[in-house]
Write a protein that holds these residues in place. Structure first.
Motif, PDB file in Angstrom:
ATOM      1  N   HIS A 118       0.824  -1.208   0.000  1.00 25.38           N
ATOM      2  CA  HIS A 118       0.000   0.000   0.000  1.00 25.38           C
ATOM      3  C   HIS A 118       0.864   1.267   0.000  1.00 25.38           C
ATOM      4  O   HIS A 118       0.559   2.246   0.670  1.00 25.38           O
ATOM      5  CB  HIS A 118      -0.961   0.006   1.196  1.00 25.38           C
ATOM      6  CG  HIS A 118      -1.657  -1.293   1.409  1.00 25.38           C
ATOM      7  ND1 HIS A 118      -2.495  -1.851   0.476  1.00 25.38           N
ATOM      8  CD2 HIS A 118      -1.606  -2.187   2.444  1.00 25.38           C
ATOM      9  CE1 HIS A 118      -2.952  -3.009   0.929  1.00 25.38           C
ATOM     10  NE2 HIS A 118      -2.415  -3.239   2.097  1.00 25.38           N
ATOM     11  N   ASN A 119       1.948   1.190  -0.789  1.00 22.78           N
ATOM     12  CA  ASN A 119       2.814   2.355  -0.888  1.00 22.78           C
ATOM     13  C   ASN A 119       3.480   2.424  -2.257  1.00 22.78           C
ATOM     14  O   ASN A 119       3.267   1.559  -3.114  1.00 22.78           O
ATOM     15  CB  ASN A 119       3.860   2.366   0.239  1.00 22.78           C
ATOM     16  CG  ASN A 119       4.821   1.192   0.200  1.00 22.78           C
ATOM     17  OD1 ASN A 119       4.900   0.463  -0.783  1.00 22.78           O
ATOM     18  ND2 ASN A 119       5.569   0.999   1.278  1.00 22.78           N
ATOM     19  N   VAL A 120       4.267   3.462  -2.435  1.00 21.42           N
ATOM     20  CA  VAL A 120       4.994   3.684  -3.681  1.00 21.42           C
ATOM     21  C   VAL A 120       6.475   3.812  -3.359  1.00 21.42           C
ATOM     22  O   VAL A 120       6.866   4.616  -2.500  1.00 21.42           O
ATOM     23  CB  VAL A 120       4.499   4.963  -4.392  1.00 21.42           C
ATOM     24  CG1 VAL A 120       5.376   5.302  -5.595  1.00 21.42           C
ATOM     25  CG2 VAL A 120       3.048   4.805  -4.830  1.00 21.42           C
ATOM     26  N   SER A 121       7.304   3.004  -4.002  1.00 20.94           N
ATOM     27  CA  SER A 121       8.753   3.117  -3.859  1.00 20.94           C
ATOM     28  C   SER A 121       9.274   4.086  -4.915  1.00 20.94           C
ATOM     29  O   SER A 121       8.850   4.043  -6.071  1.00 20.94           O
ATOM     30  CB  SER A 121       9.439   1.764  -4.037  1.00 20.94           C
ATOM     31  OG  SER A 121       9.096   0.866  -3.008  1.00 20.94           O
ATOM     32  N   ILE A 122      10.206   4.951  -4.507  1.00 25.28           N
ATOM     33  CA  ILE A 122      10.804   5.910  -5.426  1.00 25.28           C
ATOM     34  C   ILE A 122      12.255   5.516  -5.658  1.00 25.28           C
ATOM     35  O   ILE A 122      13.048   5.409  -4.713  1.00 25.28           O
ATOM     36  CB  ILE A 122      10.732   7.342  -4.876  1.00 25.28           C
ATOM     37  CG1 ILE A 122       9.281   7.719  -4.569  1.00 25.28           C
ATOM     38  CG2 ILE A 122      11.339   8.326  -5.873  1.00 25.28           C
ATOM     39  CD1 ILE A 122       9.146   9.081  -3.937  1.00 25.28           C
ATOM     40  N   ILE A 123      12.583   5.292  -6.927  1.00 29.71           N
ATOM     41  CA  ILE A 123      13.943   4.927  -7.317  1.00 29.71           C
ATOM     42  C   ILE A 123      14.611   6.129  -7.976  1.00 29.71           C
ATOM     43  O   ILE A 123      14.050   6.733  -8.893  1.00 29.71           O
ATOM     44  CB  ILE A 123      13.939   3.742  -8.302  1.00 29.71           C
ATOM     45  CG1 ILE A 123      13.290   2.509  -7.669  1.00 29.71           C
ATOM     46  CG2 ILE A 123      15.352   3.427  -8.789  1.00 29.71           C
ATOM     47  CD1 ILE A 123      13.038   1.367  -8.653  1.00 29.71           C
ATOM     48  N   ASN A 124      15.807   6.475  -7.504  1.00 26.18           N
ATOM     49  CA  ASN A 124      16.590   7.528  -8.139  1.00 26.18           C
ATOM     50  C   ASN A 124      17.265   6.920  -9.367  1.00 26.18           C
ATOM     51  O   ASN A 124      18.094   6.006  -9.244  1.00 26.18           O
ATOM     52  CB  ASN A 124      17.636   8.075  -7.166  1.00 26.18           C
ATOM     53  CG  ASN A 124      18.403   9.250  -7.730  1.00 26.18           C
ATOM     54  OD1 ASN A 124      18.575   9.374  -8.936  1.00 26.18           O
ATOM     55  ND2 ASN A 124      18.868  10.124  -6.857  1.00 26.18           N
ATOM     56  N   GLY A 125      16.904   7.402 -10.557  1.00 20.97           N
ATOM     57  CA  GLY A 125      17.438   6.834 -11.786  1.00 20.97           C
ATOM     58  C   GLY A 125      18.932   7.024 -11.957  1.00 20.97           C
ATOM     59  O   GLY A 125      19.571   6.308 -12.727  1.00 20.97           O
ATOM     60  N   ALA A 126      19.518   7.990 -11.218  1.00 21.86           N
ATOM     61  CA  ALA A 126      20.956   8.236 -11.320  1.00 21.86           C
ATOM     62  C   ALA A 126      21.754   7.186 -10.558  1.00 21.86           C
ATOM     63  O   ALA A 126      22.880   6.847 -10.936  1.00 21.86           O
ATOM     64  CB  ALA A 126      21.287   9.632 -10.800  1.00 21.86           C
ATOM     65  N   THR A 127      21.158   6.662  -9.476  1.00 22.37           N
ATOM     66  CA  THR A 127      21.872   5.698  -8.628  1.00 22.37           C
ATOM     67  C   THR A 127      21.208   4.332  -8.610  1.00 22.37           C
ATOM     68  O   THR A 127      21.808   3.354  -8.160  1.00 22.37           O
ATOM     69  CB  THR A 127      21.938   6.211  -7.181  1.00 22.37           C
ATOM     70  OG1 THR A 127      20.592   6.330  -6.671  1.00 22.37           O
ATOM     71  CG2 THR A 127      22.622   7.566  -7.114  1.00 22.37           C
ATOM     72  N   ASN A 128      19.966   4.278  -9.093  1.00 20.70           N
ATOM     73  CA  ASN A 128      19.155   3.054  -9.032  1.00 20.70           C
ATOM     74  C   ASN A 128      19.046   2.511  -7.609  1.00 20.70           C
ATOM     75  O   ASN A 128      19.135   1.306  -7.363  1.00 20.70           O
ATOM     76  CB  ASN A 128      19.687   2.001 -10.003  1.00 20.70           C
ATOM     77  CG  ASN A 128      19.277   2.304 -11.433  1.00 20.70           C
ATOM     78  OD1 ASN A 128      18.199   2.826 -11.678  1.00 20.70           O
ATOM     79  ND2 ASN A 128      20.147   1.995 -12.384  1.00 20.70           N
ATOM     80  N   LYS A 129      18.820   3.438  -6.693  1.00 15.59           N
ATOM     81  CA  LYS A 129      18.579   3.110  -5.302  1.00 15.59           C
ATOM     82  C   LYS A 129      17.200   3.635  -4.902  1.00 15.59           C
ATOM     83  O   LYS A 129      16.765   4.694  -5.384  1.00 15.59           O
ATOM     84  CB  LYS A 129      19.625   3.747  -4.377  1.00 15.59           C
ATOM     85  CG  LYS A 129      21.070   3.376  -4.692  1.00 15.59           C
ATOM     86  CD  LYS A 129      21.367   1.930  -4.371  1.00 15.59           C
ATOM     87  CE  LYS A 129      22.843   1.604  -4.588  1.00 15.59           C
ATOM     88  NZ  LYS A 129      23.148   0.183  -4.379  1.00 15.59           N
ATOM     89  N   VAL A 130      16.516   2.894  -4.008  1.00 13.81           N
ATOM     90  CA  VAL A 130      15.245   3.372  -3.469  1.00 13.81           C
ATOM     91  C   VAL A 130      15.542   4.469  -2.451  1.00 13.81           C
ATOM     92  O   VAL A 130      16.277   4.239  -1.482  1.00 13.81           O
ATOM     93  CB  VAL A 130      14.450   2.229  -2.807  1.00 13.81           C
ATOM     94  CG1 VAL A 130      13.201   2.776  -2.112  1.00 13.81           C
ATOM     95  CG2 VAL A 130      14.054   1.184  -3.840  1.00 13.81           C
ATOM     96  N   ILE A 131      14.978   5.650  -2.685  1.00  7.92           N
ATOM     97  CA  ILE A 131      15.262   6.782  -1.802  1.00  7.92           C
ATOM     98  C   ILE A 131      14.098   7.103  -0.872  1.00  7.92           C
ATOM     99  O   ILE A 131      14.268   7.855   0.096  1.00  7.92           O
ATOM    100  CB  ILE A 131      15.623   8.037  -2.615  1.00  7.92           C
ATOM    101  CG1 ILE A 131      14.480   8.419  -3.567  1.00  7.92           C
ATOM    102  CG2 ILE A 131      16.923   7.815  -3.383  1.00  7.92           C
ATOM    103  CD1 ILE A 131      14.660   9.765  -4.238  1.00  7.92           C
TER     104      ILE A 131
END
Length: 280
Positions: A118-131
């Motif tokens: 029930h959430n949204v994960s945000i991935i930084n496309g520059a590092t490919n890490k979940v922020i």
């Protein structure tokens, strides 16, 4: 012409589909085969099949790095495909049962809806890490970015609403009631509207991105799922799972102008601006 011009064999239970403008390929997630088919749009032939995680669902292209992001429902992760080599270069753990995925060009982030978290994960496309992980409504499914206001829209299939995330702050700034079982989401830059398919209501809710209010509800086929905007004609295409067809909505009038018979149980839909074709 809004006519089917070809049918391309891919893997088992194809679901998500996206166009990659850097290489001219279309990527199709095959949930029953645990892989992704790569179609060369110049020939409309499958040129590669890429193994990913278990039960791949959503797929999105990030033009800033040339990568394709695939959500793997049963693996609880996202596979990253390098579009230059068509090889998986990384897998990122996200929430439980990831489904939808969308790229936000304003911040370079990739948003992944986690159906059972029930959430949204945000991935930084520059590092490919979940922020970050952002709580939204119940059972989030589709997601889309609105370039006119910088917001990300998330369809919550269990809450019958759409969460609006401010891409600058990554905070939920509102929840918009729509139909029953909202599924797919697409943004139309020609009118600034967001189109949401409602699985159980058999219709499409139209949200005005300027006001974040529902301005119209359009009846389509049975159990609509995927939805995409075609910039060449200003039409919105809706895949109707149980009707085995695609409804075509004129974005100028928000009326259904055609229903196109396709294969059995259509789910995903994407527009390819290089040839003006829509892939279902």
């Amino acid at each position: 012409t809004n006519k089917v011009i070809a049918t391309i064999a891919v893997g088992s239970k194809p679901r998500g589909v996206v166009y990659d403008s850097s290489n001219g390929y279309v990527y199709v997630t095959n949930s029953g085969s645990n892989n992704v088919s790569v179609i060369n749009v110049s020939t409309n032939k499958v040129i590669a099949t890429i193994a990913v995680g278990s039960y791949p669902q959503g797929v999105a292209y990030d033009p800033s790095n040339g990568y394709v992001y695939v959500t793997n429902w049963n693996s609880h992760n996202v596979s990253i495909i390098n579009g230059a080599t068509n090889k998986v270069i990384d897998s990122i753990t996200v929430g439980i049962l990831p489904e939808g995925v969308a790229y936000d060009s304003s911040n370079g982030y990739v948003y992944v809806t986690n159906w059972n978290s029930h959430n949204v994960s945000i991935i930084n496309g520059a590092t490919n890490k979940v922020i970050a992980n952002i709580a939204v409504g119940s059972k989030p499914w589709g997601v889309a970015y609105d370039s006119s206001n910088g917001c990300v829209y998330v369809a919550n299939s269990g809450s019958n609403n759409v969460s609006v995330i401010n891409g600058s702050t990554n905070k939920v700034i509102g929840n918009i009631a729509v139909g029953s079982g909202p599924w797919g989401v697409a943004y139309d830059p020609s009118n600034g509207y967001v189109y949401v398919t409602n699985w159980n209501s058999h219709n499409v809710s139209i949200i005005n991105g300027s006001t974040n209010k529902v301005i119209a509800t359009i009846a389509v086929g049975s159990y609509p799922q995927g939805v995409a905007y075609d910039s060449s004609n200003g039409y919105v295409y809706v895949a109707n799972f149980n009707s085995n067809n695609v409804s075509v909505i004129n974005g100028s009038t928000n009326k259904v102008i055609a229903n196109i018979a396709v294969g059995s149980n259509p789910v995903g839909v994407a527009y390819d601006p290089s040839n003006g074709y829509v892939y279902v």
